[in-house]
Design an enzyme around this catalytic site. Structure first.
Site, mmCIF file in Angstrom:
data_model
loop_
_atom_site.group_PDB
_atom_site.id
_atom_site.type_symbol
_atom_site.label_atom_id
_atom_site.label_comp_id
_atom_site.label_asym_id
_atom_site.label_seq_id
_atom_site.Cartn_x
_atom_site.Cartn_y
_atom_site.Cartn_z
ATOM 1 N N GLU A 109 -16.073 -17.470 9.529
ATOM 2 C CA GLU A 109 -15.059 -18.213 8.763
ATOM 3 C C GLU A 109 -13.674 -18.023 9.376
ATOM 4 O O GLU A 109 -12.895 -18.968 9.494
ATOM 5 C CB GLU A 109 -15.069 -17.753 7.300
ATOM 6 C CG GLU A 109 -16.398 -18.059 6.634
ATOM 7 C CD GLU A 109 -16.416 -17.707 5.158
ATOM 8 O OE1 GLU A 109 -16.266 -16.509 4.827
ATOM 9 O OE2 GLU A 109 -16.569 -18.625 4.335
ATOM 10 N N GLU A 129 -25.091 -15.009 4.145
ATOM 11 C CA GLU A 129 -24.759 -14.940 2.714
ATOM 12 C C GLU A 129 -25.992 -15.146 1.832
ATOM 13 O O GLU A 129 -26.128 -14.511 0.790
ATOM 14 C CB GLU A 129 -23.682 -15.985 2.371
ATOM 15 C CG GLU A 129 -22.266 -15.593 2.801
ATOM 16 C CD GLU A 129 -21.958 -15.863 4.271
ATOM 17 O OE1 GLU A 129 -22.880 -16.247 5.029
ATOM 18 O OE2 GLU A 129 -20.792 -15.692 4.660
HETATM 19 C C1 1HE Z 1 -20.393 -3.052 7.295
HETATM 20 C C2 1HE Z 1 -20.517 -4.453 7.465
HETATM 21 C C3 1HE Z 1 -19.985 -5.283 6.433
HETATM 22 C C4 1HE Z 1 -21.404 -3.496 9.177
HETATM 23 N N1 1HE Z 1 -19.405 -4.672 5.370
HETATM 24 N N2 1HE Z 1 -19.819 -2.518 6.223
HETATM 25 N N3 1HE Z 1 -21.865 -9.682 6.679
HETATM 26 C C5 1HE Z 1 -23.122 -9.302 6.943
HETATM 27 O O1 1HE Z 1 -24.019 -9.456 6.142
HETATM 28 C C6 1HE Z 1 -23.314 -8.631 8.269
HETATM 29 C C7 1HE Z 1 -23.726 -7.190 8.045
HETATM 30 N N4 1HE Z 1 -23.729 -6.442 9.304
HETATM 31 C C8 1HE Z 1 -24.743 -6.503 10.180
HETATM 32 O O2 1HE Z 1 -25.679 -7.266 10.072
HETATM 33 C C9 1HE Z 1 -24.650 -5.560 11.348
HETATM 34 O O3 1HE Z 1 -23.788 -4.489 10.969
HETATM 35 C C10 1HE Z 1 -24.103 -6.201 12.639
HETATM 36 C C11 1HE Z 1 -25.179 -7.157 13.214
HETATM 37 C C12 1HE Z 1 -22.809 -6.956 12.410
HETATM 38 C C13 1HE Z 1 -23.805 -5.077 13.675
HETATM 39 O O4 1HE Z 1 -24.956 -4.263 13.859
HETATM 40 P P1 1HE Z 1 -24.774 -2.816 14.532
HETATM 41 O O5 1HE Z 1 -26.160 -2.246 14.712
HETATM 42 O O6 1HE Z 1 -23.908 -2.901 15.728
HETATM 43 O O7 1HE Z 1 -23.944 -1.930 13.446
HETATM 44 P P2 1HE Z 1 -24.465 -1.264 12.089
HETATM 45 O O8 1HE Z 1 -25.100 0.058 12.389
HETATM 46 O O9 1HE Z 1 -25.253 -2.200 11.261
HETATM 47 O O10 1HE Z 1 -23.104 -1.040 11.292
HETATM 48 C C14 1HE Z 1 -22.168 -0.016 11.663
HETATM 49 C C15 1HE Z 1 -21.430 0.363 10.386
HETATM 50 O O11 1HE Z 1 -20.678 -0.755 9.929
HETATM 51 C C16 1HE Z 1 -22.367 0.736 9.232
HETATM 52 O O12 1HE Z 1 -21.705 1.696 8.463
HETATM 53 P P3 1HE Z 1 -22.075 3.275 8.549
HETATM 54 O O13 1HE Z 1 -21.138 3.934 7.590
HETATM 55 O O14 1HE Z 1 -23.528 3.366 8.164
HETATM 56 O O15 1HE Z 1 -21.839 3.662 9.983
HETATM 57 C C17 1HE Z 1 -22.462 -0.555 8.457
HETATM 58 O O16 1HE Z 1 -22.794 -0.345 7.096
HETATM 59 C C18 1HE Z 1 -21.048 -1.068 8.585
HETATM 60 N N5 1HE Z 1 -20.949 -2.503 8.381
HETATM 61 N N6 1HE Z 1 -21.148 -4.696 8.635
HETATM 62 C C19 1HE Z 1 -19.342 -3.335 5.287
HETATM 63 N N7 1HE Z 1 -20.023 -6.623 6.518
HETATM 64 C C20 1HE Z 1 -15.122 -14.236 1.994
HETATM 65 S S1 1HE Z 1 -16.770 -14.426 1.843
HETATM 66 C C21 1HE Z 1 -17.494 -13.918 3.301
HETATM 67 C C22 1HE Z 1 -18.928 -13.622 3.054
HETATM 68 C C23 1HE Z 1 -19.509 -12.772 4.120
HETATM 69 O O17 1HE Z 1 -18.877 -12.410 5.088
HETATM 70 S S2 1HE Z 1 -21.122 -12.357 3.893
HETATM 71 C C24 1HE Z 1 -21.637 -11.678 5.384
HETATM 72 C C25 1HE Z 1 -21.405 -10.208 5.415
#
Ligand code: 1HE
Length: 259
Positions: A109, A129
Site C-alpha cells: 500500500e 490480509e
Molecule cells: C512482524 C511483521 C508484521 C514480521 N507485524 N511483526 N503483514 C503480514 O502478514 C506479513 C507478515 N510477515 C511475514 O510474512 C514475514 O515476516 C516476512 C515474509 C515479511 C519476512 O519473513 P522473515 O523470515 O524474513 O522474517 P520473520 O522471522 O517472519 O520476522 C522477523 C520478525 O519480524 C518476527 O519477530 P520476532 O520478535 O519473532 O523476531 C516477526 O514476528 C516480525 N514481523 N512481519 C509485526 N507485519 C493499514 S492495513 C494494512 C494491512 C496489512 O499490512 S496486513 C499484512 C501484514
C-alpha cells in the site's frame, strides 16, 4: 528518528524504513515519523525516494500492535495511513520506491502511493490480509486495485498468491525491474531526473494525472486544457521553452542514448 533514516542526496530526499528486526512493520509511532519525514522532505528536496533497510522493503501493518486495537482505533489508524500516504500520492514531491524482498500488505500500500516503483529481482508482492482475517486499510482497495486491476487483486487477497518482480512489472505494479541490490541506485537516479523538471510540471503530473483518471473523458480533457495552459505560461516554462528554441537545452534522446 527511531524508525527511519533520512538523507539528502543533492535535491533528492532518501528515506529508509529502518525497523529491520520487525521487517519494517509499520506501527502508529512509525507512521507519525513517516509523516514528519515527508514534511521535512517537502521543505528540503525536489523529489524523494523510499527504500527499506534489512532483508525486506516492508511487511506491512504492525500486527503485534494491531491485535490490541478496538474497532474505532482501527478506523482512525487506517484514516491516518490514508492521510499520510495521500501526501505521497498527491503532495508536492514526486516519490520513487526502491523495492526488495517482501513488499506485502501495508508495504504494498505504501509502495502504491508512490509515483514510480523500482523493484529488484528479490522483490515479492502479496496481500495476506485474507489469511490474517483482516482487510486492506492503507489505500490498496483504491490505489493498488487501480494499478494492477481488481481481478488480480481479488485473486491475491483470496488465495494468498505472491508474485515476483517480473510478474509485478507485467501487472503494472512496478515500472522497473533491476538485478538484486540495484533498485536504490536507479530510484535515486530517476528521482534526480524528476528533481530537475519544472516544479509546476511535477506538481501537475502528480496531482492532475490521478484525478483525471477518475473523471469522465470529457471532464478530463477540459481540465487538461487549463493545466496545460497554466503550466506553459509560467515563467519557468517560458525560460525552458526559449532555451530549447535557442539550442541551449538538450534534445530528446533515443532509447539507448543516441540522438
Ligand atoms: C512482524 C511483521 C508484521 C514480521 N507485524 N511483526 N503483514 C503480514 O502478514 C506479513 C507478515 N510477515 C511475514 O510474512 C514475514 O515476516 C516476512 C515474509 C515479511 C519476512 O519473513 P522473515 O523470515 O524474513 O522474517 P520473520 O522471522 O517472519 O520476522 C522477523 C520478525 O519480524 C518476527 O519477530 P520476532 O520478535 O519473532 O523476531 C516477526 O514476528 C516480525 N514481523 N512481519 C509485526 N507485519 C493499514 S492495513 C494494512 C494491512 C496489512 O499490512 S496486513 C499484512 C501484514
Amino acid at each position: 528518528m527511531d524508525y527511519l533514516t533520512y538523507e539528502l542526496r543533492g535535491e533528492v530526499a532518501v528515506l529508509g524504513l529502518n525497523r529491520p528486526g520487525k521487517r519494517n512493520a509499520i506501527s502508529d509511532a512509525f507512521i507519525e515519523e513517516l509523516a514528519l519525514a515527508i514534511r521535512k522532505a517537502e521543505a528540503d528536496a525536489k523529489a524523494g525516494v523510499i527504500f527499506g533497510h534489512g532483508p525486506h522493503f516492508c511487511a506491512g501493518l504492525d500486527l503485534a500492535e494491531h491485535v490490541h486495537k478496538t474497532p474505532f482505533e482501527g478506523v482512525f489508524g487506517s484514516r491516518r495511513w490514508h492521510e499520510v500516504f495521500g501526501w505521497l500520492q498527491n503532495g508536492r514531491l514526486p516519490w520513487f520506491g526502491a523495492l526488495h524482498g517482501a513488499v506485502v500488505g501495508g508495504g504494498l500500500e505504501l509502495a502504491s502511493a508512490l509515483q514510480v516503483r523500482v523493484a529488484d529481482e528479490t522483490a515479492f508482492f502479496a496481500l495476506p490480509e485474507g489469511q490474517r482475517g483482516i482487510f486492506v486499510g492503507g489505500g490498496a482497495s483504491v490505489r493498488t486495485a487501480r494499478l494492477m486491476g481488481v481481478a488480480r487483486m481479488t485473486d491475491m487477497m483470496l488465495t494468498g498468491r505472491s508474485v515476483d518482480a517480473v510478474t509485478a512489472e507485467r501487472w503494472n505494479l512496478v515500472q522497473y525491474v533491476v538485478p538484486e541490490g540495484r533498485a536504490l541506485d536507479l530510484a535515486v537516479t530517476l528521482a534526480g531526473k524528476a528533481a530537475a523538471n519544472a516544479e509546476i510540471s511535477n506538481y501537475a503530473i502528480i496531482n492532475a494525472l490521478p484525478r483525471i483518471q477518475d473523471m469522465s473523458a470529457d471532464d478530463g480533457l477540459f481540465v487538461e486544457s487549463f493545466i496545460a495552459s497554466f503550466t506553459a505560461t509560467s515563467p519557468e516554462a517560458q525560460e525552458r521553452l526559449n532555451d530549447f528554441l535557442q539550442k541551449k537545452a538538450g534534445k530528446v534522446i533515443r532509447p539507448g542514448g543516441g540522438q
